[in-house]
Design a protein around this motif. Sequence first.
Motif, PDB file in Angstrom:
ATOM      1  N   UNK A 121      -6.384  10.257  -1.743  1.00 33.68           N
ATOM      2  CA  UNK A 121      -6.121  11.225  -2.800  1.00 33.68           C
ATOM      3  C   UNK A 121      -7.371  12.042  -3.130  1.00 33.68           C
ATOM      4  N   UNK A 122      -7.294  12.886  -4.143  1.00 37.51           N
ATOM      5  CA  UNK A 122      -8.401  13.768  -4.514  1.00 37.51           C
ATOM      6  C   UNK A 122      -9.642  13.015  -4.965  1.00 37.51           C
ATOM      7  N   UNK A 123      -9.457  11.820  -5.482  1.00 31.86           N
ATOM      8  CA  UNK A 123     -10.584  11.015  -5.964  1.00 31.86           C
ATOM      9  C   UNK A 123     -11.156  10.127  -4.865  1.00 31.86           C
ATOM     10  N   UNK A 124     -10.755  10.377  -3.621  1.00 35.85           N
ATOM     11  CA  UNK A 124     -11.195   9.622  -2.448  1.00 35.85           C
ATOM     12  C   UNK A 124     -10.762   8.157  -2.506  1.00 35.85           C
ATOM     13  N   UNK A 125      -9.629   7.905  -3.159  1.00 38.55           N
ATOM     14  CA  UNK A 125      -9.061   6.557  -3.205  1.00 38.55           C
ATOM     15  C   UNK A 125      -8.045   6.437  -2.070  1.00 38.55           C
ATOM     16  N   UNK A 126      -8.101   5.314  -1.371  1.00 39.85           N
ATOM     17  CA  UNK A 126      -7.181   5.072  -0.269  1.00 39.85           C
ATOM     18  C   UNK A 126      -6.002   4.248  -0.772  1.00 39.85           C
ATOM     19  N   UNK A 127      -4.790   4.620  -0.350  1.00 41.03           N
ATOM     20  CA  UNK A 127      -3.602   3.880  -0.776  1.00 41.03           C
ATOM     21  C   UNK A 127      -2.524   3.943   0.288  1.00 41.03           C
ATOM     22  N   UNK A 128      -1.554   3.022   0.138  1.00 41.13           N
ATOM     23  CA  UNK A 128      -0.345   3.024   0.960  1.00 41.13           C
ATOM     24  C   UNK A 128       0.842   3.138   0.014  1.00 41.13           C
ATOM     25  N   UNK A 129       2.011   3.419   0.545  1.00 37.70           N
ATOM     26  CA  UNK A 129       3.240   3.449  -0.238  1.00 37.70           C
ATOM     27  C   UNK A 129       4.071   2.249   0.181  1.00 37.70           C
ATOM     28  N   UNK A 130       4.408   1.367  -0.796  1.00 34.94           N
ATOM     29  CA  UNK A 130       5.176   0.167  -0.448  1.00 34.94           C
ATOM     30  C   UNK A 130       6.665   0.478  -0.328  1.00 34.94           C
ATOM     31  N   UNK A 131       7.463  -0.546  -0.056  1.00 40.56           N
ATOM     32  CA  UNK A 131       8.896  -0.347   0.189  1.00 40.56           C
ATOM     33  C   UNK A 131       9.669   0.078  -1.048  1.00 40.56           C
ATOM     34  N   UNK A 132       9.073  -0.052  -2.239  1.00 40.82           N
ATOM     35  CA  UNK A 132       9.729   0.380  -3.471  1.00 40.82           C
ATOM     36  C   UNK A 132       9.257   1.757  -3.924  1.00 40.82           C
ATOM     37  N   UNK A 133       8.375   2.385  -3.136  1.00 42.41           N
ATOM     38  CA  UNK A 133       7.910   3.719  -3.479  1.00 42.41           C
ATOM     39  C   UNK A 133       6.702   3.738  -4.392  1.00 42.41           C
ATOM     40  N   UNK A 134       6.047   2.615  -4.574  1.00 39.53           N
ATOM     41  CA  UNK A 134       4.859   2.533  -5.428  1.00 39.53           C
ATOM     42  C   UNK A 134       3.605   2.710  -4.592  1.00 39.53           C
ATOM     43  N   UNK A 135       2.621   3.391  -5.164  1.00 37.96           N
ATOM     44  CA  UNK A 135       1.334   3.537  -4.492  1.00 37.96           C
ATOM     45  C   UNK A 135       0.526   2.260  -4.720  1.00 37.96           C
ATOM     46  N   UNK A 136       0.038   1.678  -3.628  1.00 40.35           N
ATOM     47  CA  UNK A 136      -0.775   0.463  -3.700  1.00 40.35           C
ATOM     48  C   UNK A 136      -2.167   0.838  -3.194  1.00 40.35           C
ATOM     49  N   UNK A 137      -3.143   0.804  -4.098  1.00 42.63           N
ATOM     50  CA  UNK A 137      -4.503   1.182  -3.731  1.00 42.63           C
ATOM     51  C   UNK A 137      -5.174   0.046  -2.978  1.00 42.63           C
ATOM     52  N   UNK A 138      -5.974   0.418  -1.973  1.00 43.24           N
ATOM     53  CA  UNK A 138      -6.547  -0.553  -1.047  1.00 43.24           C
ATOM     54  C   UNK A 138      -8.054  -0.687  -1.234  1.00 43.24           C
TER      55      UNK A 138
END
Length: 101
Positions: free
Chosen positions: A74-91
């Motif tokens: 994202x814009x803040x240089x945070x890495x994330x994935x999208x889980x099976x429920x549509x939620x962003x999970x930051x890594x």
Amino acid sequence: MKAPKKISAFLFAAALGTTVSLAAGSSYAQNKFDSTMKKIGNKTASIAVKGASTVADKVYKGKVGPHGETVYINRKDQKYIVNEKGKKVYLKASQIHDKKD
């Protein structure tokens, strides 16, 4: 005179049993319907968030998440994935791996 009382008691018990069984079957069908609708809703949310993430954020090329998911930045240089429920999970950095060809 006792025979009609037994018949009416039997009919009452049969009607009560039928009502209970219909209610239980309806409850089972409703639970099955609810779980199916929940699965459809989760899949729709996941697809929508992944599409929005692809447009708004960058895809981290050459890297995957813990289970092979696409990693977004994202814009803040945070890495994330999208889980099976549509939620962003930051890594964390330790959860991101190189993509295997």
